[in-house]
Design an enzyme around this catalytic site. Structure first.
Site, PDB file in Angstrom:
ATOM      1  N   SER A  62       0.793  -1.232   0.000  1.00  0.00           N
ATOM      2  CA  SER A  62       0.000   0.000   0.000  1.00  0.00           C
ATOM      3  C   SER A  62       0.826   1.284   0.000  1.00  0.00           C
ATOM      4  CB  SER A  62      -0.947   0.016   1.208  1.00  0.00           C
ATOM      5  OG  SER A  62      -2.080  -0.788   0.956  1.00  0.00           O
ATOM      6  N   LYS A  65       0.052   3.756  -2.677  1.00  0.00           N
ATOM      7  CA  LYS A  65      -0.953   4.820  -2.581  1.00  0.00           C
ATOM      8  C   LYS A  65      -0.336   6.198  -2.363  1.00  0.00           C
ATOM      9  CE  LYS A  65      -4.284   1.457  -0.965  1.00  0.00           C
ATOM     10  NZ  LYS A  65      -4.528   0.613   0.205  1.00  0.00           N
ATOM     11  N   SER A 122      -6.657   3.618   4.113  1.00  0.00           N
ATOM     12  CA  SER A 122      -5.939   2.769   3.162  1.00  0.00           C
ATOM     13  C   SER A 122      -6.889   1.996   2.262  1.00  0.00           C
ATOM     14  CB  SER A 122      -5.001   1.792   3.893  1.00  0.00           C
ATOM     15  OG  SER A 122      -4.058   1.245   3.004  1.00  0.00           O
ATOM     16  N   LYS A 224       2.467   6.528   5.678  1.00  0.00           N
ATOM     17  CA  LYS A 224       1.646   5.433   5.158  1.00  0.00           C
ATOM     18  C   LYS A 224       2.243   4.083   5.523  1.00  0.00           C
ATOM     19  CE  LYS A 224      -1.854   3.998   2.696  1.00  0.00           C
ATOM     20  NZ  LYS A 224      -1.868   2.793   3.579  1.00  0.00           N
TER      21      LYS A 224
END
Length: 379
Positions: A62, A65, A122, A224
């Site tokens: 992730s 992102k 997320s 993140k």
């Protein structure tokens, strides 16, 4: 006078420090971390303070992102989309597996809510919905991601989707992820503030921010997490203490706790043993240099950009600065013309070099001024 390279030592500003420090103690090695790759970098200078396998291609999960967010922020800045745009949720977005924002097929969701759902929760579904709104399809959006990655200098990255779900052609590096993270913080501070949000509620479902640093370190404000079985546990962190901001990237940790403790260890190491200073602001004069054949005899010069230095803690008193110019200054000179470099040294070792520019225009002088300067240069 006629030497093509002249160096003027500028110590005045740097020597305002009350006491010249003696040599700082040797910095210990960075902490040993259980991860496939990591990097710690100073935001202002780009100086790497610690790294292992920072250029090894790894699965980002992730962390992808972060790149998705950057592309959407650019689209907003260019006026191609707006935060209040209503996005029709497709079945593809709704069916996307993994972490979710819980948007429903056929409903309309604002770009702002989708961004928050992607950043804070997320949401893989939010990422797909944003990609389809921006580019029409996930595939077209991935092309945008790769185009921006090339522009940012992310030479070891390739993106195939906006959410980081496993794909053999999806990869990046700790250094590349740090590069796009720094770009977001620098270019889009108004959107970066969302990365520090503790939770977000959509569709009556409240989900906490998955970033553990926000709960462990009051100076942390991003960025993140990521996880897949192949990628391991990943975390990009950023924290600011006083005027110093550090960015850490950790990829491939074996557990959620390991990625949190290792990331915090990296940040604490950087803040403990290094300090960052803005030595000269952009556009402010640092010296007045002699100009020949102009309407005036002196020219104010200063750095084209802010001059920062990242140094071992306690080394401030060993800094010095000098001007290196490539030739004598002769009129006419335009505002912004490069006249050389401002070089900062730490204990005699070059630390950073920034273009030095004219802060004012100097028109060509009249005949009397030219004749006077000609005689002065002869004798």
């Amino acid at each position: 006078m006629k030497s093509r390279i002249q160096s003027l030592v500028l110590i005045v500003l740097l020597c305002l420090h009350p006491v010249l420090a003696s040599a700082a103690p040797q910095i210990p090695a960075p902490p040993q971390l259980d991860a496939k790759g990591y990097l710690l970098i100073d935001f202002n200078t780009g100086q790497v303070l610690a790294d292992i396998n920072a250029d090894e291609r790894l699965e980002p999960a992730s962390l992808t992102k972060i790149m998705t967010g950057y592309v959407v922020f650019r689209e907003l800045a260019e006026g191609n989309i707006r935060l209040d745009d209503q996005v029709l949720v497709s079945e593809k977005a709704w069916r996307t597996g993994g972490s979710r924002m819980f948007i429903e097929v056929g409903t309309q969701v604002s770009v702002e809510d989708l961004l928050k759902g992607m950043i804070i929760q997320s949401g893989n579904d939010a990422s797909v919905a944003l990609a389809e709104h921006v580019a029409g399809s996930v595939e077209a959006f991935a092309n945008l991601m790769n185009a921006h990655a090339r522009r940012l200098g992310m030479t070891n990255s390739h993106f195939t989707n906006p959410n980081g779900l496993p794909d053999p052609d999806l990869y990046t590096t700790a250094r590349d992820i740090a590069r796009v993270t720094i770009a977001i913080i620098r270019e889009f501070p108004q959107y970066y503030a969302w990365y520090s949000s503790r939770d977000f509620t959509y569709n009556d479902i409240t989900q906490p921010n998955r970033n553990p640093l926000l709960r462990r370190d009051p100076s942390a404000d991003g960025v993140k997490t990521g996880y897949t079985r192949a990628a391991g546990y990943c975390l990009v962190g950023s924290a600011k203490r006083d005027d110093q901001r550090l960015v850490s990237v950790l990829m491939g940790a074996p557990s959620p706790n390991a990625r949190a403790t290792s990331s915090l260890a990296l940040l604490n190491y950087g803040f403990r043993f290094y300090e960052s200073h803005r030595l000269y602001p952009a556009g402010q004069p640092v010296e007045h240099l002699r100009v020949w054949y102009g309407e005036q005899e002196v020219l104010s010069v200063g750095p084209a950009t802010d001059v920062f230095a990242t140094i071992p803690r306690g080394d401030y008193g060993q800094l010095s600065a000098r001007i290196e110019r490539t030739a004598e200054l002769t009129a006419p000179i335009a505002v912004g013309a490069r006249i050389g470099d401002l070089v900062v040294d730490n204990a005699g070792r070059e630390l950073t070099r920034v273009p030095l520019v004219a802060l004012e225009a100097v028109p060509e002088g009249g005949l009397v001024r030219k004749a006077k300067d000609h005689l002065l240069r002869m004798f």
